[in-house]
Design a protein around this motif. Structure first.
Motif: not given
Lengths: 329, 544
Positions: A278-290
């Protein structure tokens, strides 16, 4: 009531402001140099200096935070050296990775996460409250023991195992469902629902175990109260006792917990989103944190915080509607 | 006592046992009694005597709880112990209705009172419309004296006062015109004037509807004026069962005589303790002086003044009783006297020094001299610490004694309050209510105080235990020369301990004086009303 609501809304704004300040300071001040991060690994000192200027990183911290808030409430202009980029309110800045507006990235990701949150909540509330009530009413029996074991197993199974099992069984083996791909609700509601079904069930079941146990214990607690004894002593049938008299009191802690859980799915359901693509906010957060994409991280944390706060206000209002002794002051 | 088929209630050889972790507890043991239609029976006894357990059996309320019930219970022709679920439901509320002790917790907090009564009505009158049920609710609420019943039927329980809630519960009982009313401690949670009103209501309803009444109470005074027959219970058995006057005037059994002797009498002069000359010369021996003491809670428009302009002088070695109904400010006053609460106005002088505005740090020197004993010995002791540790706390806080001395002193205190000195390492739950209150007293005594404020110290206790604790307080006062402030809502208990009496109402003192003269010649109409509402055991007064 209106006054109460205004008061709570003001309080919520204050909480989110404090949260944003803490997050802002933590991420922008503590580790590394934001300019170096924003510019990328191949930048030389001169380029970094330019970026510092563009991002006004040499201003005092308070001024920077002020600009950040300004961005959220009135929008902001960024000069990219050659042109001026206008970022409309609410503006959370530009992503370090591709200079995309963070707000756009969030808006793009929000529907998937919101769909997941609402659907999963429906699942955990119906399954959780249902099994909780059932085991409260059949206490001591086989039904209760089986339900207790099932709910325990539910809590103990991480979503990457239950999700994988479901994918294998329902999509690969039985072929009842398509392998989930996110279809926006606005595009095709039916496909949206079919594709979201597995994520909803996976996340909902995981959470529902907690709700079943909570419902069970608070229902039993309420059933032991004196006013239940009164109606029992007046010949009111057991089912009415539960539905008309016990449920309302028993649901209060369930409402409170739902608010917290619902809010934290915005940003916290990474595993489920990843599992089902799912292209959701959680994934966005993980990518951004990395990638240490600070503007995105800050934006997601603030949005998640706001979601939790808003959900709690809704819970408080529901609470007061259910129990008129709660004075809304 | 009509026997056989004509009786409304017939209980034969009833035994009720509860399985517990440590074996079976027999709460009721071979109880038999009958009640004629329209008769009124009082079941009295101390806590744990099985009186409520027996009353619950009349409505089959033990069914499904795991309790083992044997014998036979017949209510208006229904064999209660053999009845199925449907028959029991029809019986409950339809034939026999129950009124419970705590009227706040006994009503559904989420629903309007009228709706709750209407719901019960429709359970028993299946063909009644919602509208008819609502009308019936209003009708019965009106009957029990709820003013403006049609409007108040829409109120939630928390919007009612304690007395109105109890009236509402009685209204619920009346809704389906039952033939038997079972009232379990219906007035225990109420103030004395409200209690008198509720008892009057019960008497009127009986006369009007001809229903039978079973009144379960620990208070012999309450039973005395309300029922025709008394059944005295002890340890699950009937000790004595006879017409009420016979039991009260000529009790056959020793237990009944002891029980009656322990009941504090509001119309009898103080017998326990030693009455001291209340003044040792003007100003002499004055320990604590309150001058215009005021306490306000909250601020602005929501401010509530709990105590207003109260002046009071306490001398060494005397007991001042403080009486008043709930909300009169007596607890707030007590807490201010030992400076657990800071007064918002007025002065509080301890041995001449104003301690009313002292900060916590400055107060420390006075803490050990001013102590308090609380109402609920269960919640005022830490359940996770042994009683010895709890008693030692104030000694440790004072920091004057070493560990060994503290233990020795605690053992001495335990013995002083009539407990086994070896009880040091036992925990609160291992003690009975009276013993726990003794622990509370030992804790208050530990730092050798000059003044102890006792806030309802015996109101959670049975009459016989109550008498023992009151006697203990009297002895301690005589031996140690303590000043006592005795706060209670029970006027009879207060009379048995007090040299002087203070009557409070709405945060103010309405009457103050020598205890006997206030009791015998109350000057203020409010005091007169309070005293008139106290139920009496004696025939002459009960009739008056």
């Amino acid at each position: 009531m209106t006054l109460y609501f205004l008061r709570r809304a003001l309080g919520a704004v204050a909480v989110v402001l404090v949260l944003s300040a803490v997050v802002y300071v933590t991420f922008y001040v503590a580790p590394g140099d934001p300019a170096r991060l924003a510019c990328g690994p191949r930048c030389n000192t001169e380029q970094i200096r330019q970026v510092r200027e563009q991002l006004s990183l040499d201003d005092p911290l308070l001024t920077q935070y002020w600009h950040f808030l300004q961005g959220i409430f009135v929008g902001q202009d960024y000069s990219t050296g050659t042109s001026v980029l206008h970022c409309d309110a609410p503006c959370f800045g530009l992503s370090y990775q591709n200079n995309q507006q963070v707000t756009d990235m969030l808006v793009e990701r929000l529907p998937a996460t919101a769909s997941l949150a609402v659907g999963a909540m429906a699942v955990w509330l119906s399954v959780g409250i249902g099994t909780g009530l059932m085991s409260a009413l059949r206490r001591g029996g086989v039904t209760e023991r089986v339900l207790t074991w099932l709910t325990l197993a539910g809590t103990a199974t991480p979503v990457f195992i239950s999700g994988l099992l479901m994918l294998m069984v329902f999509c690969a083996y039985l072929e009842w469902l398509p392998f989930p791909t996110y279809v926006p609700l606005t595009e095709d509601p039916e496909q949206w629902a079919w594709n979201m079904l597995l994520p909803w069930v996976a996340l909902g079941l995981l959470e529902s175990a907690k709700y079943a146990r909570l419902t069970r214990s608070s229902t039993l607690e309420t059933l032991a109260e004196d006013h239940i004894r009164t109606f029992r002593a007046y010949g009111v049938p057991e089912r009415s006792l539960v539905v008309r008299h016990a449920l309302r009191g028993a649901l209060a802690p369930v409402i409170a917990l739902t608010a917290a859980d619902f809010g934290s799915i915005f940003g916290g359901a990474v595993l489920t989103e990843k599992m089902f693509g799912l292209p959701g906010i959680g994934q966005l957060l993980v990518d951004a944190t990395q990638k240490i994409d600070l503007p995105v991280v800050v934006a997601v944390v603030v949005i998640t915080g706001a979601a939790v706060v808003i959900a709690n206000i809704v819970a408080d209002v529901l609470y007061a509607v259910a129990d008129r002794r709660v004075a809304l002051r | 006592m009509t026997a056989g088929t004509a009786s409304l209630v017939s209980v034969t050889d009833l035994s009720i046992a509860f399985p517990t972790g440590e074996g079976v507890v027999r709460a009721v043991d071979g109880l038999s009694f009958t009640l004629a239609p329209g008769g009124a029976l009082g079941i009295v006894g101390e806590s744990g005597s099985g009186k409520s357990t027996a009353a619950y059996a009349l409505l089959g309320l033990h069914k499904g709880t795991g309790a083992a019930v044997s014998g036979s219970v017949t209510v208006a022709g229904h064999d209660v112990l053999a009845a199925g679920d449907a028959e029991l439901r029809a019986l409950r509320g339809g034939v026999a209705a129950m009124v419970f002790q705590d009227p706040l917790s006994s009503l559904d907090p989420y629903q309007a009172i009228g709706d709750q009564i209407a719901e019960v009505y429709r359970v028993h009158r299946k063909d009644a419309s919602r509208r008819a049920a609502r009308e019936r609710a209003t009708e019965v609420l009106d009957r029990v004296g709820i003013p403006d019943a049609a409007r108040r039927a829409r109120s939630r329980p928390h919007e009612f006062s304690g007395g109105m809630r109890q009236r509402a519960l009685i209204a619920m009982a009346l809704a389906c015109e039952p033939r038997l009313l079972v009232a379990d401690e219906p007035t225990t949670a109420l103030d004395v004037t409200v209690q008198a009103q509720i008892l009057d209501l019960l008497r009127d309803l009986r006369a009007e509807t001809g229903m039978g009444l079973i009144l379960v109470t620990h208070d012999l005074g309450v039973a005395a004026g309300t029922v025709d027959e008394l059944l005295v219970m002890k340890d699950g058995r009937a000790v004595e069962h006879a017409p009420v006057r016979t039991v009260l005037d000529a009790p056959r059994e020793t237990y009944t005589r002891d029980l009656l002797a322990a009941v504090p009498r509001v119309n009898v002069r103080r017998t326990t303790g030693v009455k001291r000359p209340s003044a040792e010369g003007p100003g002499g021996g004055v320990l604590l002086e309150a001058d215009g003491l005021t306490r306000t809670f909250g601020s602005g428009r929501k401010a509530v003044t709990a105590v207003e302009d109260v002046s009071l002088t306490l001398r060494a070695g005397e007991t001042v009783g403080v009486v008043g109904e709930s909300g009169s400010g007596k607890t707030t006053l007590g807490r201010m006297l030992v400076r657990l609460l800071e007064p918002t106005g007025g002065a509080l002088r301890y041995q001449g020094r104003d301690i009313g505005g002292l900060k916590d740090r400055e107060l420390r020197a006075f803490r050990s001299e001013l102590q308090m004993v609380f109402q609920d010995p269960v919640s005022s002791l830490n359940p996770r610490r042994s009683v010895g540790e709890s008693i030692a706390d104030p000694l440790r806080a004072a920091g004057r004694l070493g560990d060994a001395e503290i233990v020795a002193r605690v053992r001495e205190l335990l013995e002083r309050v009539g407990l086994d000195p070896g009880a040091y390492h036992r925990y609160p739950h291992e003690f009975s209510g009276g013993q726990r209150q003794r622990v509370g007293i030992a804790r208050a005594l530990a730092p050798e105080p000059k003044l102890i404020v006792c806030d309802e110290p015996v109101s959670a206790l049975d009459v016989t235990t109550q008498a023992q604790v009151v006697r203990l307080l009297g002895e301690l006062q005589r031996d140690l020369g303590l000043a006592l402030v005795f706060i209670a809502h029970d006027l009879a208990v207060v009379r048995q301990v007090s040299d002087r009496l203070v009557v409070m109402r709405n945060g103010r003192i309405v009457e103050e004086g020598d205890a006997d003269s206030v009791y015998e010649r109350p000057g203020h109409p409010y005091t007169q009303g309070l005293l008139a509402a106290v139920p009496l055991l004696e025939k002459a007064e009960a009739a008056a």
